[in-house]
Design an enzyme around this catalytic site. Structure first.
Site, mmCIF file in Angstrom:
data_model
loop_
_atom_site.group_PDB
_atom_site.id
_atom_site.type_symbol
_atom_site.label_atom_id
_atom_site.label_comp_id
_atom_site.label_asym_id
_atom_site.label_seq_id
_atom_site.Cartn_x
_atom_site.Cartn_y
_atom_site.Cartn_z
ATOM 1 N N TYR A 1 0.838 -1.209 0.000
ATOM 2 C CA TYR A 1 0.000 0.000 0.000
ATOM 3 C C TYR A 1 0.869 1.254 0.000
ATOM 4 O O TYR A 1 2.073 1.191 0.239
ATOM 5 C CB TYR A 1 -0.930 0.003 1.215
ATOM 6 C CG TYR A 1 -1.985 -1.085 1.155
ATOM 7 C CD1 TYR A 1 -3.119 -0.934 0.371
ATOM 8 C CD2 TYR A 1 -1.816 -2.270 1.856
ATOM 9 C CE1 TYR A 1 -4.073 -1.936 0.290
ATOM 10 C CE2 TYR A 1 -2.773 -3.285 1.787
ATOM 11 C CZ TYR A 1 -3.892 -3.113 0.995
ATOM 12 O OH TYR A 1 -4.825 -4.111 0.913
ATOM 13 N N HIS B 1 -2.706 11.950 4.611
ATOM 14 C CA HIS B 1 -3.834 11.001 4.606
ATOM 15 C C HIS B 1 -3.747 10.069 5.818
ATOM 16 O O HIS B 1 -4.727 9.903 6.550
ATOM 17 C CB HIS B 1 -3.824 10.191 3.309
ATOM 18 C CG HIS B 1 -4.981 9.258 3.172
ATOM 19 N ND1 HIS B 1 -6.168 9.625 2.579
ATOM 20 C CD2 HIS B 1 -5.153 7.982 3.591
ATOM 21 C CE1 HIS B 1 -7.014 8.607 2.631
ATOM 22 N NE2 HIS B 1 -6.416 7.586 3.237
ATOM 23 N N GLU B 2 -2.563 9.478 6.029
ATOM 24 C CA GLU B 2 -2.426 8.530 7.147
ATOM 25 C C GLU B 2 -2.590 9.249 8.485
ATOM 26 O O GLU B 2 -3.161 8.699 9.434
ATOM 27 C CB GLU B 2 -1.084 7.796 7.080
ATOM 28 C CG GLU B 2 -0.803 7.087 5.755
ATOM 29 C CD GLU B 2 -1.954 6.245 5.230
ATOM 30 O OE1 GLU B 2 -2.746 5.707 6.031
ATOM 31 O OE2 GLU B 2 -2.095 6.133 3.997
ATOM 32 N N GLU C 1 -12.402 5.900 4.879
ATOM 33 C CA GLU C 1 -11.582 6.461 3.802
ATOM 34 C C GLU C 1 -12.130 7.738 3.182
ATOM 35 O O GLU C 1 -11.365 8.614 2.786
ATOM 36 C CB GLU C 1 -11.339 5.399 2.719
ATOM 37 C CG GLU C 1 -10.521 4.206 3.213
ATOM 38 C CD GLU C 1 -9.139 4.576 3.747
ATOM 39 O OE1 GLU C 1 -8.700 5.732 3.557
ATOM 40 O OE2 GLU C 1 -8.494 3.708 4.360
ATOM 41 N N ASP D 1 -10.118 -7.654 -0.160
ATOM 42 C CA ASP D 1 -8.927 -7.303 -0.940
ATOM 43 C C ASP D 1 -9.223 -7.300 -2.437
ATOM 44 O O ASP D 1 -8.571 -6.585 -3.203
ATOM 45 C CB ASP D 1 -7.777 -8.278 -0.645
ATOM 46 C CG ASP D 1 -7.199 -8.091 0.750
ATOM 47 O OD1 ASP D 1 -7.316 -6.982 1.296
ATOM 48 O OD2 ASP D 1 -6.645 -9.061 1.301
#
Length: 612
Positions: A276, A304-305, A327, A384
């Site tokens: 990722y 973002h994280e 998200e 996934d």
């Protein structure tokens, strides 16, 4: 059974563990971990307790008080969920499970020394999202079940460990600690071993459990931030430079969303195989080295994280069917942080690239429209396999639509109240919508909330961004269709984001000769920015410009990030007249497979089996 999550055997009538204590002995020679997990329940429980396990060898289950054996059963594996581990309790409030992980654990990637930067010592790391924590320890592996944990990691003394938890101690092993484990006390206490202790005192969903063990170094980049990587000065220096603005971003996040609750925001730059861009493990964000671009634009992944520290880690989607709550909110928060720290033009470019990505996903899933909803049905679906930009970008568009309706000050007030109300809880879409309607009265009359959350495709009131730089780049991409190349003075100040947006908006049906001319001018196939390089190589594949196939192969062998692997392999094998490309894809995957994380291996195998 009363399941609470389509991806877990967790039973809603059973108590949820409140704490897990782990002892982990890392055996690099066999790529396994000999381990114990002590699960603590909130109240004594009698009867079955359902847990998730994948590829674990269960040696025994015992009562930690009396050391008496407890009955257990392990089902045959479900292809998506793994095994159903059932432990039978009799008024027990804790249970100790002794087990060993499989060398093929879906969460773990074991790197041999040649696969690391320094080529001398091994490395192992986890990727537990979405449903892979169960391959490291038996647990109720659903985001609905938040848990605190402590861990002892027994590692070779040349290596050190980091976790999504507070580091407590690094010490010699103590006699007796390993006596119950499959490795035995003699191995636990053998010469050249060290124990690293960690504790996570805030309840987190199991997918946020994380560790990495290797030859690690670090640099300080702020009062509450270190950046770690393998002990390679060049990598550490470039990471420290790329992420120099991290403290500014944390402060901006706090101004928007309230206090940062996790004490530290450290980062680990992983080897290139990390699947990722980033993983928001609390206290220790994991990052791909492809974010080290040398121009600070990689800090957008960090933004973002970091934003996940509020949306995702503090408030979590109850199941993966509501992934947009993690998200979409985080993508919105990331762009608000970027807007302040890097400027409105950067944020607009970011939104523009996202808008293009969302439209591409609609094309990708035209035969599976369920995946284009925000609130999805994932019964019998491997999360996934349906991972996409939809929850990120459609989720962002939904929240941006609400902001436009009520105004930014009112939406900021709503967001802060939302986070304060639900922090350290796991919620679903309906809970969010009820809270939205209660706190922004009449919003359901202005915006079709059901269409946005349960409808397929892109709603008509979604919004393409407007900014001078965005509009200019789109119009230049349109002019390319008429044969006009960008002039050097027009692109002199372009960075990776501008080039990415430009390339993403070029027609897919361009001639190989145009690809060669564009590259001869701007050398895009050699770009250090993988977003640019991969966007260019996708055009090269689409136009069958075989001069660049060697670079496609080199790229597929250099990185393991799914964001690049999935479109490149798909472009090679999808569609008619691709016999040569299919042979290339098959050969490259056979040669590169062992360098990819198991999650990436599985996804690429699915793509190839569908088209070859």
């Amino acid at each position: 059974m009363a399941p609470i999550d389509p991806h877990s055997f967790t039973d809603s009538t059973h108590p949820l563990a409140t704490h897990i204590s782990l002892s982990l002995f890392f055996d690099f020679s066999s790529s396994t971990i000999h381990a114990s997990a002590l699960l603590t329940l909130p109240t004594p429980h009698s009867g079955p307790l359902s847990l998730d396990a994948r590829g674990l060898t269960i040696h025994s289950v015992v009562d930690p008080q009396s050391a008496a054996q407890l009955p257990f059963s392990l089902s045959s594996p479900d292809p998506i969920k793994g095994c159903h581990l059932t432990v039978t309790l009799a008024n027990h409030s804790s249970v100790l499970i002794l087990y060993t992980t499989a060398p093929t654990s879906s969460a773990l990637q074991w790197l041999s020394p040649p696969q690391t930067f320094n080529k001398t010592l091994p490395f192992v790391y986890t990727q537990c999202q979405a449903i892979h924590a169960r391959s490291v320890f038996p647990c109720q592996d659903t985001p609905a079940a938040r848990v605190c944990y402590s861990a002892r990691l027994n590692v070779p003394h040349q290596l050190s460990a980091v976790m999504s938890a507070r580091h407590v101690d690094r010490r010699e092993p103590i006699a007796g600690e390993g006596s119950a484990l499959a490795c035995g006390d003699a191995m636990w206490c053998s010469e050249g071993r060290m124990v690293e202790e960690f504790v996570m005192e805030q309840p987190i969903p199991p997918y946020l459990f994380a560790f990495a063990v290797g030859e690690l170094g670090f640099r300080e980049v702020g009062p509450r931030t270190r950046v770690y990587s393998e002990a390679v000065p060049a990598v550490l220096e470039s990471a420290a430079k790329e992420f120099a603005s991290t403290e500014d971003m944390i402060r901006q996040g706090e101004a928007l969303f309230g206090p940062y609750e996790w004490e530290r925001f450290d980062m680990l730059v992983l080897p290139p195989s990390f699947p990722y861009g980033g993983m928001e493990n609390p206290r220790m964000t994991f990052l791909t080295p492809t974010v080290l671009k040398g121009d600070s634009s990689g800090a957008q992944v960090v933004a973002h994280e970091l934003a996940h520290s509020w949306t995702g880690n503090l408030i979590t989607n109850k199941t993966n069917e509501h992934f947009w709550l993690n998200e979409g909110f985080t993508t919105y928060a990331e762009r608000r942080i970027v807007e302040v720290v890097q400027g409105e033009d950067r944020a607009a470019l970011n939104i523009g690239i996202g808008w293009r990505g969302l439209n591409k996903e609609m094309e990708r899933f035209k035969d599976n429209l369920e995946v284009t909803k925000l609130k999805t049905n994932q019964e019998g679906v491997d999360p996934d396999d349906v991972y996409s930009e939809v929850p990120y970008e459609k989720g962002f568009q939904f929240l941006w639509r609400i902001e436009r309706q009520v105004g930014r000050p009112a939406f900021d007030e709503f967001t802060k109240k939302y986070i304060a109300t639900f922090k350290f809880k796991s919620i679903d879409t309906d809970t969010f919508l009820e809270f939205l309607k209660a706190n922004l009265p009449g919003i359901e009359k202005e915006i079709d909330l059901i269409l946005w959350t349960e409808g397929t495709g892109i709603p008509p009131d979604a919004y393409e961004p407007v900014s001078s730089i965005y509009t200019k780049i789109i119009s230049m991409a349109n002019e390319f269709k008429l044969g006009r190349m960008p002039m050097e003075d027009e692109v002199a100040d372009w960075g990776g984001m501008e080039w990415e947006l430009y390339l993403e908006n070029l027609p897919k049906s361009i001639e190989a000769s145009q690809i060669l001319e564009l590259n001869s001018r701007y050398n895009l196939s050699e770009s250090k920015d993988y977003e640019v390089k991969v966007a260019f190589l996708l055009l090269a594949i689409a136009s069958k410009c075989k001069d660049h196939y060697a670079e496609v192969e080199k790229t597929l062998k250099a990185v393991g990030r799914k964001k690049y692997l999935v479109p490149l392999y798909t472009a090679l094998v999808e569609g008619a007249g691709k016999e040569e490309e299919k042979i290339l894809a098959k050969r490259v995957f056979a040669e590169a497979r062992e360098t990819y994380h198991p999650i990436a291996q599985s996804v690429i195998e699915t793509i190839l089996s569908k088209h070859i």
